[in-house]
Design an enzyme around this catalytic site. Structure first.
Site, PDB file in Angstrom:
ATOM      1  NE  ARG A   1      -5.092  -7.809   5.387  1.00  0.00           N
ATOM      2  CZ  ARG A   1      -6.217  -7.943   4.704  1.00  0.00           C
ATOM      3  NH1 ARG A   1      -6.163  -8.271   3.410  1.00  0.00           N
ATOM      4  NH2 ARG A   1      -7.383  -7.784   5.278  1.00  0.00           N
TER       5      ARG A   1
ATOM      6  CB  SER B   1      -5.584 -12.232   3.835  1.00  0.00           C
ATOM      7  OG  SER B   1      -6.659 -11.691   3.105  1.00  0.00           O
ATOM      8  CG  ASN B   2      -2.216  -8.757   1.700  1.00  0.00           C
ATOM      9  OD1 ASN B   2      -3.392  -8.422   1.688  1.00  0.00           O
ATOM     10  ND2 ASN B   2      -1.296  -8.094   2.383  1.00  0.00           N
TER      11      ASN B   2
ATOM     12  CE1 TYR C   1      12.847   0.272   1.496  1.00  0.00           C
ATOM     13  CE2 TYR C   1      12.458  -2.080   1.237  1.00  0.00           C
ATOM     14  CZ  TYR C   1      12.308  -0.782   0.786  1.00  0.00           C
ATOM     15  OH  TYR C   1      11.601  -0.548  -0.375  1.00  0.00           O
TER      16      TYR C   1
END
Length: 259
Positions: A234, A237-238, A52
């Protein structure tokens, strides 16, 4: 599983939070902010990989968080192309992350599609030398896991595979469980239709969204899940999905979305 606040599964050297934060496709320059937001949101499991190219950014977020080392479960991975430089790779990862040990080190893909017990032996040696607490694989088949176990006597603690309700395979899940291997799923939303009527209906019943229901489904099964986002809202939220409790009937209905 352990406490409701941060459900986890036991692995070598400790416990692995079922909710992790994935960092695939997050550039190194953006990793400190994204991982920092995840740690602030309560994630205590961070997943990265040599491939990555963001381990320095992840390490900066860990250092800046002020959290104790033992409070965060850190995973990174050995690229298949580095099969001939196993020890150097984990040492480079530790240097870039700014850590003296990993919680989990995975062989990212079977090198050239082969199990390669000789590579696995070196990964296990790194564990014996204290560079990582647990070792595992990613994208391996059950047969390849058996090949590693038969050749070395050491079974991977984890198999990280692409997983979601749409890709649910009860035989794979059962096969890993029988072998004592933790199933860790990546890309939980990619193959999922977030507008699927079943997901939407269950989400509405819990005043949640479909992504949260997918996270909750993983946790209900005892699967590790590593949703990824660079958006702080997000990300938060996840994380809430890990605390959403589905009924057995709801889990079964979501299982039925596969195929």
């Amino acid at each position: 599983m352990t406490d409701h606040a941060n459900p986890s599964v036991p692995v070598t050297g400790g416990s692995m939070p079922l909710l992790g934060f994935g960092t695939w496709q997050i550039p190194d320059a953006d990793a400190p902010a994204a991982v920092g937001a995840a740690l602030e949101a309560g994630y205590r499991h961070i997943d990265t990989a040599t491939g990555y190219s963001n381990q320095r950014g992840v390490g900066k977020a860990l250092a800046d968080s002020g959290l104790a080392r033992d409070d965060v479960f850190v995973t990174t991975k050995l690229p298949p192309d580095n099969a001939d430089r196993v020890r150097q790779t984990i040492e480079e990862s530790l240097d870039q992350l700014g850590l003296d040990h990993l919680d989990l080190w995975l062989v990212h893909w079977p090198p050239n599609g082969e199990a390669r017990p000789d590579v696995w032996e070196q990964v296990v040696q790194a564990q014996a030398d204290g560079l990582t607490r647990a070792v595992g694989v990613s994208n391996y088949s059950l047969a390849q896991i058996d090949e590693l176990t038969d050749a070395t006597g050491t079974t991977p603690a984890v198999n990280q595979i692409r997983w979601s309700p749409a890709e649910y395979d009860a035989e794979v899940a059962a096969g890993l469980q029988e072998r004592g291997v933790v199933l860790e799923g990546y890309s939980p939303f990619k193959a999922s239709n977030l507008q699927d009527p079943t997901l939407v209906e269950i989400a509405q019943a819990h005043d949640a969204d479909s992504a949260q229901v997918i996270v909750a489904w993983h946790v209900a099964h005892g699967f590790v899940v590593i949703p990824k986002s660079s958006n702080p809202e997000r990300i938060r939220s996840n994380a809430l999905g890990a605390h959403l409790e589905l009924s057995a009937d709801e889990v079964a209905r979501i299982d039925g979305l596969a195929g």
